[in-house]
Design a protein around this motif. Structure first.
Motif, short mmCIF file in Angstrom:
data_model
loop_
_atom_site.label_atom_id
_atom_site.label_comp_id
_atom_site.label_asym_id
_atom_site.label_seq_id
_atom_site.Cartn_x
_atom_site.Cartn_y
_atom_site.Cartn_z
N ALA A 218 43.78 40.23 31.20
CA ALA A 218 44.37 39.75 32.60
C ALA A 218 42.83 40.68 33.29
O ALA A 218 42.02 41.15 32.99
CB ALA A 218 45.71 41.05 32.78
N ILE B 139 42.30 41.16 37.53
CA ILE B 139 42.74 41.16 39.14
C ILE B 139 41.56 41.57 40.10
O ILE B 139 40.64 42.47 39.56
CB ILE B 139 43.58 42.77 39.10
N SER C 214 44.18 40.91 44.91
CA SER C 214 45.29 41.58 43.74
C SER C 214 45.52 39.52 43.60
O SER C 214 46.73 39.81 42.61
CB SER C 214 46.59 41.97 44.40
N THR D 245 45.70 37.52 40.04
CA THR D 245 45.60 37.86 38.69
C THR D 245 45.50 36.81 38.46
O THR D 245 45.35 35.93 38.98
CB THR D 245 46.73 38.14 38.40
N TYR E 132 45.54 35.90 33.46
CA TYR E 132 45.65 35.96 32.09
C TYR E 132 45.70 34.90 31.17
O TYR E 132 45.34 34.17 31.32
CB TYR E 132 47.54 36.17 32.01
N THR F 214 51.83 43.21 32.85
CA THR F 214 51.23 42.78 34.14
C THR F 214 50.62 43.02 34.20
O THR F 214 49.84 44.76 33.95
CB THR F 214 52.24 42.89 34.88
N SER G 22 48.31 45.54 37.71
CA SER G 22 48.28 46.25 38.65
C SER G 22 47.48 46.46 39.39
O SER G 22 46.23 47.09 38.07
CB SER G 22 49.83 46.44 38.86
#
Length: 118
Positions: free
Chosen positions: A49, A51, A55, A57, A59, A68, A70
């Motif tokens: 992933a 980011i 922000s 994202t 995957y 997830t 972050s």
């Protein structure tokens, strides 16, 4: 001196959860896209992933809906929340920082082992 320090790996049963953290120092954190990659024995390193500094994202298909990513720009830290873990998620997980303009400017952490096994 740039440092990316991963933490949070370990042994977990299938279906369990882990949260990885990567603390960055020596870089202007908000100028970097942050990412997690993994490498299982005998396999090439693969994207998990990413980011962006805004922000956004992205995957890998294999982790969509389960992982997830972050970031906390105030703490210079990126996270990877991993849920519904499977044995095939077993790998060394690496943190990556890639400059958003100078794409050849990239840094790696040393990695943290994640083992999913009963």
């Amino acid at each position: 001196q740039v440092q990316l320090v991963e933490s949070g790996g370990g042994l977990v049963q299938p279906g369990g959860s882990l949260r990885l953290s990567c603390a960055a120092s020596g870089i202007t954190f908000t100028s970097y896209t942050m990412g997690w990659y993994r490498q299982a024995p005998g396999n090439q390193r693969e994207l998990v992933a990413t980011i962006t500094r805004d922000s956004i994202t992205n995957y890998a298909d294999s982790v969509k809906g389960r992982f997830t990513i972050s970031r906390d720009n105030a703490k210079n830290t990126v996270y990877l929340q991993m849920n519904s873990l499977k044995p095939e998620d077993t790998a060394v997980y690496y943190c990556n920082a890639n400059h958003y303009i100078v794409l050849t400017l990239t840094y790696w952490g040393r990695g943290t082992q994640v083992t999913v096994s009963s």
